[in-house]
Structures are given as structure tokens and as C-alpha cells.
Design a protein around this motif. Structure first.
Motif, PDB file in Angstrom:
ATOM      1  N   ALA A 140     -14.159   0.300  17.858  1.00 37.98           N
ATOM      2  CA  ALA A 140     -14.134   1.453  19.022  1.00 37.98           C
ATOM      3  C   ALA A 140     -13.380   1.151  20.332  1.00 37.98           C
ATOM      4  CB  ALA A 140     -15.149   2.462  18.515  1.00 37.98           C
ATOM      5  N   ARG A 141     -14.079  -0.113  21.258  1.00 34.22           N
ATOM      6  CA  ARG A 141     -14.639  -0.083  21.776  1.00 34.22           C
ATOM      7  C   ARG A 141     -13.132  -0.658  22.775  1.00 34.22           C
ATOM      8  NH1 ARG A 141     -13.884  -3.734  25.222  1.00 34.22           N
ATOM      9  NH2 ARG A 141     -12.729  -4.916  23.535  1.00 34.22           N
ATOM     10  N   SER A 142     -12.617   0.512  23.854  1.00 38.75           N
ATOM     11  CA  SER A 142     -12.026  -0.782  24.535  1.00 38.75           C
ATOM     12  C   SER A 142     -12.119  -0.155  26.080  1.00 38.75           C
ATOM     13  CB  SER A 142     -10.334   0.057  24.305  1.00 38.75           C
ATOM     14  OG  SER A 142     -10.394   1.388  23.958  1.00 38.75           O
ATOM     15  N   THR A 143     -11.317  -0.599  26.614  1.00 39.57           N
ATOM     16  CA  THR A 143     -11.642  -0.548  28.042  1.00 39.57           C
ATOM     17  C   THR A 143     -11.308   1.202  29.428  1.00 39.57           C
ATOM     18  OG1 THR A 143     -11.550  -3.218  28.335  1.00 39.57           O
ATOM     19  CG2 THR A 143     -11.001  -2.174  30.811  1.00 39.57           C
ATOM     20  N   VAL A 144     -11.698   1.670  29.383  1.00 38.06           N
ATOM     21  CA  VAL A 144     -11.745   3.354  29.415  1.00 38.06           C
ATOM     22  C   VAL A 144     -12.044   2.718  31.049  1.00 38.06           C
ATOM     23  CG1 VAL A 144     -13.103   5.107  29.650  1.00 38.06           C
ATOM     24  CG2 VAL A 144     -12.261   3.988  27.421  1.00 38.06           C
ATOM     25  N   ARG A 145     -10.529   3.451  31.827  1.00 34.60           N
ATOM     26  CA  ARG A 145     -10.011   3.269  33.137  1.00 34.60           C
ATOM     27  C   ARG A 145     -10.248   4.677  33.683  1.00 34.60           C
ATOM     28  NH1 ARG A 145      -7.642  -0.767  30.931  1.00 34.60           N
ATOM     29  NH2 ARG A 145      -7.751  -3.338  31.573  1.00 34.60           N
ATOM     30  N   ALA A 146     -10.720   5.788  33.090  1.00 27.16           N
ATOM     31  CA  ALA A 146     -10.614   7.006  33.919  1.00 27.16           C
ATOM     32  C   ALA A 146     -12.358   7.330  33.020  1.00 27.16           C
ATOM     33  CB  ALA A 146      -9.374   7.984  34.222  1.00 27.16           C
ATOM     34  N   SER A 165      -8.301   2.478  42.236  1.00 21.32           N
ATOM     35  CA  SER A 165      -9.181   3.343  40.703  1.00 21.32           C
ATOM     36  C   SER A 165      -9.712   1.837  40.512  1.00 21.32           C
ATOM     37  CB  SER A 165      -8.053   2.966  40.016  1.00 21.32           C
ATOM     38  OG  SER A 165      -7.848   2.338  39.006  1.00 21.32           O
ATOM     39  N   ASN A 166     -10.224   1.076  40.654  1.00 25.37           N
ATOM     40  CA  ASN A 166     -11.435   0.115  40.501  1.00 25.37           C
ATOM     41  C   ASN A 166     -12.056  -0.173  41.363  1.00 25.37           C
ATOM     42  OD1 ASN A 166     -10.954  -2.747  38.199  1.00 25.37           O
ATOM     43  ND2 ASN A 166      -9.544  -1.547  39.049  1.00 25.37           N
ATOM     44  N   TYR A 167     -11.684   0.272  42.345  1.00 27.14           N
ATOM     45  CA  TYR A 167     -12.288   0.276  43.236  1.00 27.14           C
ATOM     46  C   TYR A 167     -13.418   1.651  43.645  1.00 27.14           C
ATOM     47  CZ  TYR A 167     -11.474  -4.284  45.601  1.00 27.14           C
ATOM     48  OH  TYR A 167     -10.699  -5.178  45.441  1.00 27.14           O
ATOM     49  N   ARG A 189      -3.391   0.787  25.091  1.00 27.68           N
ATOM     50  CA  ARG A 189      -4.715   0.352  23.947  1.00 27.68           C
ATOM     51  C   ARG A 189      -4.410  -1.518  23.633  1.00 27.68           C
ATOM     52  NH1 ARG A 189      -8.790  -0.798  21.581  1.00 27.68           N
ATOM     53  NH2 ARG A 189      -9.543  -0.028  19.360  1.00 27.68           N
ATOM     54  N   SER A 190      -5.346  -1.987  24.266  1.00 31.29           N
ATOM     55  CA  SER A 190      -4.333  -3.899  24.469  1.00 31.29           C
ATOM     56  C   SER A 190      -4.595  -4.143  22.771  1.00 31.29           C
ATOM     57  CB  SER A 190      -5.455  -4.618  25.428  1.00 31.29           C
ATOM     58  OG  SER A 190      -6.853  -4.465  24.598  1.00 31.29           O
ATOM     59  N   ALA A 191      -3.306  -4.747  23.560  1.00 32.86           N
ATOM     60  CA  ALA A 191      -3.346  -5.671  21.437  1.00 32.86           C
ATOM     61  C   ALA A 191      -3.727  -7.068  21.756  1.00 32.86           C
ATOM     62  CB  ALA A 191      -1.636  -6.156  21.333  1.00 32.86           C
ATOM     63  N   ARG A 192      -3.409  -7.102  20.815  1.00 31.32           N
ATOM     64  CA  ARG A 192      -4.420  -9.060  20.061  1.00 31.32           C
ATOM     65  C   ARG A 192      -3.324  -9.716  19.547  1.00 31.32           C
ATOM     66  NH1 ARG A 192      -6.792  -6.866  23.236  1.00 31.32           N
ATOM     67  NH2 ARG A 192      -9.784  -5.844  23.063  1.00 31.32           N
ATOM     68  N   ARG A 193      -3.719 -11.060  19.273  1.00 32.94           N
ATOM     69  CA  ARG A 193      -3.079 -12.211  18.917  1.00 32.94           C
ATOM     70  C   ARG A 193      -3.443 -12.015  17.457  1.00 32.94           C
ATOM     71  NH1 ARG A 193      -5.582 -17.270  21.647  1.00 32.94           N
ATOM     72  NH2 ARG A 193      -4.326 -18.269  20.595  1.00 32.94           N
TER      73      ARG A 193
HETATM   74  C1  LIG Z   1     -14.898 -10.779  32.291  1.00 34.84           C
HETATM   75  C2  LIG Z   1     -13.576  -9.522  32.474  1.00 34.84           C
HETATM   76  C3  LIG Z   1     -12.648  -9.231  34.295  1.00 34.84           C
HETATM   77  C4  LIG Z   1     -12.482  -7.973  33.676  1.00 34.84           C
HETATM   78  N1  LIG Z   1     -12.074  -7.469  35.695  1.00 34.84           N
HETATM   79  C5  LIG Z   1     -11.547  -6.853  35.333  1.00 34.84           C
HETATM   80  C6  LIG Z   1     -11.056  -5.182  36.133  1.00 34.84           C
HETATM   81  O1  LIG Z   1     -11.357  -6.412  37.100  1.00 34.84           O
HETATM   82  N2  LIG Z   1     -10.441  -4.495  36.375  1.00 34.84           N
HETATM   83  C7  LIG Z   1      -9.738  -3.820  34.853  1.00 34.84           C
HETATM   84  O2  LIG Z   1      -9.403  -2.803  34.911  1.00 34.84           O
HETATM   85  N3  LIG Z   1     -10.250  -5.040  33.943  1.00 34.84           N
HETATM   86  C8  LIG Z   1     -10.915  -5.573  33.809  1.00 34.84           C
HETATM   87  N4  LIG Z   1     -11.408  -6.495  32.747  1.00 34.84           N
HETATM   88  C9  LIG Z   1     -11.168  -5.380  31.415  1.00 34.84           C
HETATM   89  C10 LIG Z   1      -9.623  -6.677  30.485  1.00 34.84           C
HETATM   90  O3  LIG Z   1      -8.981  -6.202  31.221  1.00 34.84           O
HETATM   91  C11 LIG Z   1      -9.334  -5.953  29.026  1.00 34.84           C
HETATM   92  O4  LIG Z   1     -10.877  -6.318  28.507  1.00 34.84           O
HETATM   93  C12 LIG Z   1      -8.731  -6.588  28.478  1.00 34.84           C
HETATM   94  O5  LIG Z   1      -7.317  -6.125  29.056  1.00 34.84           O
HETATM   95  C13 LIG Z   1      -8.873  -6.217  27.031  1.00 34.84           C
HETATM   96  O6  LIG Z   1      -8.387  -4.856  26.993  1.00 34.84           O
HETATM   97  P1  LIG Z   1      -9.109  -4.044  26.032  1.00 34.84           P
HETATM   98  O7  LIG Z   1     -11.087  -4.456  26.704  1.00 34.84           O
HETATM   99  O8  LIG Z   1      -9.469  -2.418  26.246  1.00 34.84           O
HETATM  100  O9  LIG Z   1      -9.602  -4.099  24.260  1.00 34.84           O
HETATM  101  C14 LIG Z   1     -11.644  -7.464  32.562  1.00 34.84           C
HETATM  102  C15 LIG Z   1     -12.519  -7.855  31.054  1.00 34.84           C
HETATM  103  C16 LIG Z   1     -13.488  -8.802  31.348  1.00 34.84           C
HETATM  104  C17 LIG Z   1     -13.631  -9.559  29.670  1.00 34.84           C
END
Ligand SMILES: Cc1cc2nc3c(=O)[nH]c(=O)nc-3n(C[C@H](O)[C@H](O)[C@H](O)COP(=O)(O)O)c2cc1C
Length: 223
Positions: free
Chosen positions: A9-15, A119-121, A208-212
């Protein structure tokens, strides 16, 4: 939620929505996460949490620096070079994210790149950012411990339906974070973890990011 479900369920949420995550919930997440293992139970982490006005000030100051194109100066610098195969995976991520931004609004490459930084900032609009810090004198093994902590925070957050994003870009201007959160000089500010509730309608959250394939990653013998 079981661990396997949380991992998926975890993924990087950017909004994020503006809804705050309660301090009680944040502390429950962090308490559970600090059950993470560490070298000889050294627990090398120091955790600083920014929310409310403190985070708003950081958002404003980061955005100003970004607009003025002030070079970032992270305590733990980003690598200057990567092996080709790794570069390829990074390029795939960027191209997918660029495609989403472009689909949202037609823009040129430079504008898109700038908007990714912005957006990061803005910490993706999250109501809370957790900064993970480490004594400057500690080694890469302690950095390994910090990675275990970071993932533990993000998995524990899943239990409370709290979304997350790890971002090294959140630590781009450590002087600002240090001053705002009273972080001592002897600590490196390694990374920030956004915590909040996903804005599920936002195009950036459609990815949704892919994996190898697992057979390319795991090398077994005798089982
Ligand atoms: C150490 C680390 C640093 C990261 N830094 C950024 C970042 O600065 N900005 C960003 O948008 N995502 C960042 N990410 C998120 C990764 O891009 C993301 O974990 C990766 O693409 C896999 O996607 P997921 O987390 O959705 O599974 C970072 C992830 C890690 C583990």
C-alpha cells in the motif's frame, strides 16, 4: 493492516490534502517505528518534526530560495555519478513523472523540471514533515540504520491511513531547517519524510512505480 499489505500500500505520495495529522498519531507512528533494528541497538537517530506555522515558514523560505535559484547545500550530498543501469531506472522515473505533469498542463521541459523542484520545496503540500538526523561522526552503518527507521516510519504510518513521501530534496537547505527546528550543528539532516493524507485526485498521485522482476533481483541456490 498486515505487513505485506502495508508494503504494497505504501507509495511515495507527492500531493496532500491540507488535513493535519494529529500529534498523537504522529507520536504513535514514530514510537512504533523506533522499534527498527540498529547496529548494537545504538539507535543513532534524532527525529525533528515540523508542522503548523514552523512548516509554513520552511515552505515559504524554501520556495524563495528555489525562485532565486540558490544552489542546494545538503548535509549528505547527492552522488554526482551513477552506473548506467541505475541512471536508466532514474530516467524512467523522471520520464513517467514528466508525462503526468505534462498531461496535467502543457508545459516545456525546463518549466516541468522547475515545477518538480518547487513541489518538493513545498514539501508536496504535506501538513507534517519528519526530518531524520544523524550525528555527523557516525559511519555508513548508522546510515543503514537510518534507512531501516525511515521505512519503518512509512509502514507504521500505513496502519493509521497516513501517506508518506521520503525526499532528500526536503533536506536541500539544512541551514533553514536547523534554524527553524533548533537542530544542533553536530547532527546531519539526512532526509525528510512527508506525512499526511493523499490528495487522491491529484495527477502526481496517479503514478505507481514499477519494480524489477523478482527473478532478476534474487539469486538463490540450494532452495
Ligand atoms: C533516499 C530516498 C530519497 C528520495 N528522495 C526523493 C525526492 O527528493 N523527491 C521525490 O519526489 N522522491 C524522492 N524519493 C522517492 C523515490 O523516488 C521513490 O521511493 C521511488 O521512485 C519508488 O517509488 P515509490 O516510493 O512510490 O514506491 C526518495 C526515496 C528515497 C528512498
Amino acid at each position: 493492516m498486515n505487513v505485506i499489505d502495508a508494503l504494497h500500500a505504501r507509495s511515495t505520495v507527492r500531493a496532500y490534502k491540507q488535513d493535519p495529522v494529529g500529534k498523537d498519531t504522529i507520536l504513535k507512528i514514530l514510537k512504533a517505528a523506533t522499534r527498527a533494528p540498529s547496529w548494537a541497538n545504538t539507535q543513532p537517530w534524532e527525529i525533528f518534526v515540523a508542522g503548523g506555522e514552523a512548516l509554513e515558514r520552511l515552505r515559504t523560505e524554501y520556495t524563495l530560495r528555489s525562485q532565486k535559484r540558490v544552489p542546494s547545500n545538503p548535509d549528505l550530498p547527492a552522488p554526482q555519478t551513477w552506473p548506467p543501469v541505475i541512471r536508466q531506472r532514474m530516467a524512467e522515473l523522471m520520464s513517467e513523472r514528466t508525462r503526468l505533469i505534462r498531461a496535467d498542463r502543457e508545459r516545456d521541459e525546463a518549466t516541468i523540471r522547475q515545477s518538480v523542484f518547487e513541489s518538493n520545496y513545498r514539501f508536496f503540500g504535506a501538513p507534517t514533515v519528519v526530518f531524520l538526523c544523524l550525528d555527523r561522526n557516525l559511519s555508513s552503518w548508522s546510515l543503514f540504520d537510518m534507512g531501516l527507521l525511515a521505512q519503518s516510519v512509512m509502514l507504521a504510518a500505513q496502519e493509521y491511513q497516513v501517506d508518506s513521501a521520503p525526499a532528500f530534496l526536503f533536506a536541500s537547505y539544512p541551514d533553514l531547517v536547523r534554524a527553524e527546528l533548533d537542530i544542533p550543528e553536530d547532527l546531519s539532516i539526512l532526509i525528510g519524510l512527508a506525512l499526511g493524507y493523499a490528495d487522491t485526485n491529484h495527477p502526481q498521485n496517479r503514478y505507481r512505480s514499477a519494480r524489477r522482476p523478482i527473478q532478476d533481483v534474487v539469486h538463490c541456490k540450494g532452495l
